[in-house]
Design a protein around this motif. Structure first.
Motif, short mmCIF file in Angstrom:
data_model
loop_
_atom_site.label_atom_id
_atom_site.label_comp_id
_atom_site.label_asym_id
_atom_site.label_seq_id
_atom_site.Cartn_x
_atom_site.Cartn_y
_atom_site.Cartn_z
N THR A 171 -7.29 3.95 -3.02
CA THR A 171 -6.02 3.48 -2.46
C THR A 171 -5.19 2.88 -3.58
O THR A 171 -5.70 2.16 -4.44
CB THR A 171 -6.26 2.43 -1.36
N ASP B 129 -13.36 2.24 -2.78
CA ASP B 129 -14.22 1.61 -1.78
C ASP B 129 -15.50 2.41 -1.59
O ASP B 129 -15.75 3.41 -2.25
CB ASP B 129 -13.48 1.43 -0.45
N ARG C 115 -0.37 4.92 -1.00
CA ARG C 115 -1.05 6.12 -0.51
C ARG C 115 -2.54 5.98 -0.75
O ARG C 115 -3.01 5.08 -1.49
CB ARG C 115 -0.53 7.37 -1.21
N SER C 116 -3.29 6.90 -0.14
CA SER C 116 -4.74 6.96 -0.30
C SER C 116 -5.15 8.39 -0.61
O SER C 116 -4.47 9.35 -0.20
CB SER C 116 -5.46 6.45 0.95
N SER C 117 -6.24 8.54 -1.32
CA SER C 117 -6.75 9.86 -1.67
C SER C 117 -8.26 9.86 -1.57
O SER C 117 -8.93 8.90 -1.98
CB SER C 117 -6.32 10.23 -3.10
N HIS D 177 -8.64 -4.81 2.71
CA HIS D 177 -9.18 -3.50 2.32
C HIS D 177 -10.64 -3.44 2.74
O HIS D 177 -11.40 -4.38 2.49
CB HIS D 177 -9.05 -3.29 0.81
N TYR E 267 -1.80 0.60 -4.67
CA TYR E 267 -0.88 -0.46 -4.27
C TYR E 267 0.19 -0.59 -5.33
O TYR E 267 -0.12 -0.66 -6.53
CB TYR E 267 -1.61 -1.80 -4.11
N ARG F 47 0.85 -1.19 0.00
CA ARG F 47 0.00 0.00 0.00
C ARG F 47 0.89 1.25 0.00
O ARG F 47 1.77 1.40 0.84
CB ARG F 47 -0.92 0.01 1.21
N CYS G 187 -5.21 0.24 -8.31
CA CYS G 187 -6.04 1.25 -7.67
C CYS G 187 -7.34 0.59 -7.23
O CYS G 187 -8.00 -0.10 -8.02
CB CYS G 187 -6.31 2.40 -8.63
N VAL H 233 -12.82 6.69 -0.87
CA VAL H 233 -11.36 6.72 -0.79
C VAL H 233 -10.79 5.82 -1.89
O VAL H 233 -11.28 4.71 -2.11
CB VAL H 233 -10.86 6.27 0.60
#
Length: 589
Positions: free
Chosen positions: A584, A578, A264-266, A559, A586, A262, A575, A582
């Motif tokens: 996320t 969810d 980052r997340s946005s 996840h 990988y 993982r 990518c 968000v």
């Protein structure tokens, strides 16, 4: 086949036919295996299984029978004719046919030139019992029947009939390999507007005439037309700077590169709404996402520091897609519209709200149902969409960028082709990165239909592909960072609720591999651009990564509530969107 006069010719033939399903091969009868076809004069006889003279080619399959059909025998209605339907462009009455029956299929040759005309493989109809006798009965109509009998030592007999469609499987390829018909809609000219050339305004001022020179003026200096530069700084001298070496172009890793770390997340939705669709641009520099609050967003990668909102839809966005240059994004929503956006400013350039177009000659009829999917097609030449009843192909025109102080007017579009496949369309997929005349559709009858825009008809159909309605289809897109063999682009990924995710080969219309994913909701899987990994979101808060080339257990990624997955076309990156809005990312390292 005898030639003119007394000259004889020897022909060596090499034909490869698959002999088993799911990548495995069945062992033929050892008494007839590895026969060599040798043509010498009028006789065709099997040679020794091993050794052989120079130039001979061994055939892996067992040769059961060799039949020669002359034009006189082909017209005899009382006999069983072992031949194929008429080949286009060849007159049946003026040719001889040579049919070679092997354990894994039937080979048709031209009796005069011994040119390979067609092969029929028993790859997916392999009998479970040892094959003892095979016979074929064909007609010269549109279709034909093949029957073969399986017998064993216990005198058990099983008769199977296989119906062959009139489709030519040799031309059924995602990569365009046929000549486009002049009447095909793919040759339609683009819809564009001729720019109006503005004539420069000439001022009506009086120009005073110059006085003639008396000849006593100063003489102008001479001009040197060419002077070579001889004092260039060379590499190695004092004060000279060496040019920086160019970086080699980036290529996709060839080894194992499963994205499991993982990065980052946005957050793409401030209201924490679910992510419905994701799509990368061709250079992986941007990511387009559709959220359940009727809005979309374009996120700049890799730092996700800037985002461009796509505001204009009044319904749930169900698909997003990019053009090849990355300048435009197209989306479809449940408000019965499709919109083309500017990826830099988020401005709506085209609003596709009528199924026949918005030009002056169109009646401007609204869509009957919500568009299933919208995408650019045939390398940005057309817009392809479907409203569950028909396939719509549009030619379009986008206004060029204007000044910053003015706003561009909406572009124009006009329908080129409106075709139906006989059933309600539930999913749609096509290729835009290379020329392809095929479009894949999922029907309400749980089938997969392959529509050919060159012939404007359904070229092939896979019946009962799933136990439920198909809600997702994905073809193998081309990218400049990964290269494949032409046959690799014939793969197709399909998904259905409460059924396994399957990988198909459109040429044979058979399932190549299945992945267990029995979810009770619509979750979107993804196939990597290297055609090696399949990502399957699951309702148990897990994303499963399957290696197509391996047989080991899938890798699990924890996840929360994943809904959709999408691979990057440039990097080994996954990518995941969810239900909390968000996204996320990988990576493999």
């Amino acid at each position: 086949e005898p030639l003119s006069g007394t000259r004889l010719r020897r022909i060596n033939m090499e034909v490869f036919l698959p002999t088993g399903g799911s990548g495995t091969s069945t062992s033929p009868d050892p008494s007839m295996s590895c026969d060599v076809i040798r043509a010498c004069g009028d006789a065709l006889a099997p040679a020794a299984p091993t050794g052989g003279e120079d130039g001979e080619v061994e055939i892996i399959n067992s040769v059961l029978d060799i039949i020669k059909i002359s034009p006189d025998e082909a017209d005899a209605p009382t006999e069983i004719i072992s031949t194929f339907p008429d080949t286009p462009g060849v007159n049946m009455t003026t040719r001889n046919i040579l049919v070679v029956m092997v354990t894994s299929g039937i080979i048709q040759l031209n009796g005069v030139s011994l040119q390979l005309l067609r092969t029929v493989s028993f790859l997916y109809f392999t009998p479970s019992l040892p094959l003892a006798y095979l016979s074929a009965a064909f007609t010269h109509r549109d279709n034909c029947n093949i029957s073969y009998i399986d017998t064993s030592l216990s005198s058990v007999t099983n008769l199977r009939l296989t119906r062959i469609e009139e489709t030519d499987d040799l031309n059924l390829m995602m990569v365009q390999s046929c000549v486009i018909d002049p009447k095909s809609p793919l040759l339609t000219l683009s819809l564009w507007k001729r720019p109006v050339e503005e004539k420069p305004k000439v001022k009506k001022d009086r120009v005073k005439a110059k006085a003639k020179s008396s000849g006593y003026a100063a003489v102008s200096t001479k001009r040197e037309l060419f002077k070579p530069v001889t004092n260039q700084n060379k590499v190695g001298r004092k004060g000279a700077t060496a040019a920086a070496p160019r970086k080699p172009p980036y290529t996709y890793p060839t080894g194992p590169c499963m994205p499991t770390l993982r990065k980052r997340s946005s957050i793409v939705s401030d209201k924490r709404c679910a992510v419905n669709c994701l799509s990368y641009s061709r250079d992986s520099g941007s990511l387009a996402a559709g959220v359940s609050d009727c809005n979309g967003v374009v996120v700049r990668l890799p730092d996700c520091s800037k985002s461009v909102p796509l505001v204009g839809h009044s319904g749930l966005i169900n698909s997003t897609s990019w053009n090849t240059s990355g300048s435009h994004v197209i989306s479809s929503a449940n408000d019965r519209t499709c919109r083309v956006w500017d990826s830099q400013s988020g401005e709506c350039l085209i609003n596709v709200e009528f199924r026949d177009g918005n030009t002056k000659t169109c009646q401007k009829l609204p869509f009957k149902k919500e568009p299933i999917n919208a995408l650019f097609y045939y390398i940005d030449k057309f817009i392809l969409t479907s409203d569950a009843t028909s396939l719509y192909l549009y030619k379009y025109y986008v206004e060029p960028p204007a000044k910053l102080t003015t706003k561009r007017s909406l572009g124009r579009y006009q329908v080129v082709s409106e075709q139906g496949i006989g059933v309600t369309i539930t999913s749609l997929s096509a290729v835009n990165s290379y020329y392809s005349n095929l479009v894949v559709c999922g029907g309400s009858d749980k089938s997969i239909a392959i529509f050919d825009y060159n012939k404007e008809k359904v070229a092939s159909k896979i019946s009962s592909a799933h136990t439920r309605t198909i809600h997702h289809l994905q073809t193998v897109e081309g990218t400049r960072y990964v290269s494949h063999q032409p046959d690799t682009y014939n793969l197709l990924l399909s998904a259905s609720v409460s059924d396994d995710t399957k990988l198909w080969d459109i040429r044979s219309s058979q399932c190549v591999k299945g992945f267990t994913s029995r979810n009770s909701v619509k979750l979107i899987p993804s196939l990597s651009y290297c055609v090696r990994y399949v990502a399957l979101p699951s309702a148990d808060n897990t994303v499963y990564l399957h290696d197509i080339r391996g047989t080991s257990q899938p890798t699990k990624l924890n996840h929360d509530s994943p809904l959709i997955t999408h691979f990057s076309p440039k990097y080994p990156q996954l990518c995941v969107g969810d239900a909390s809005g968000v996204v996320t990312f990988y990576n493999n390292k």
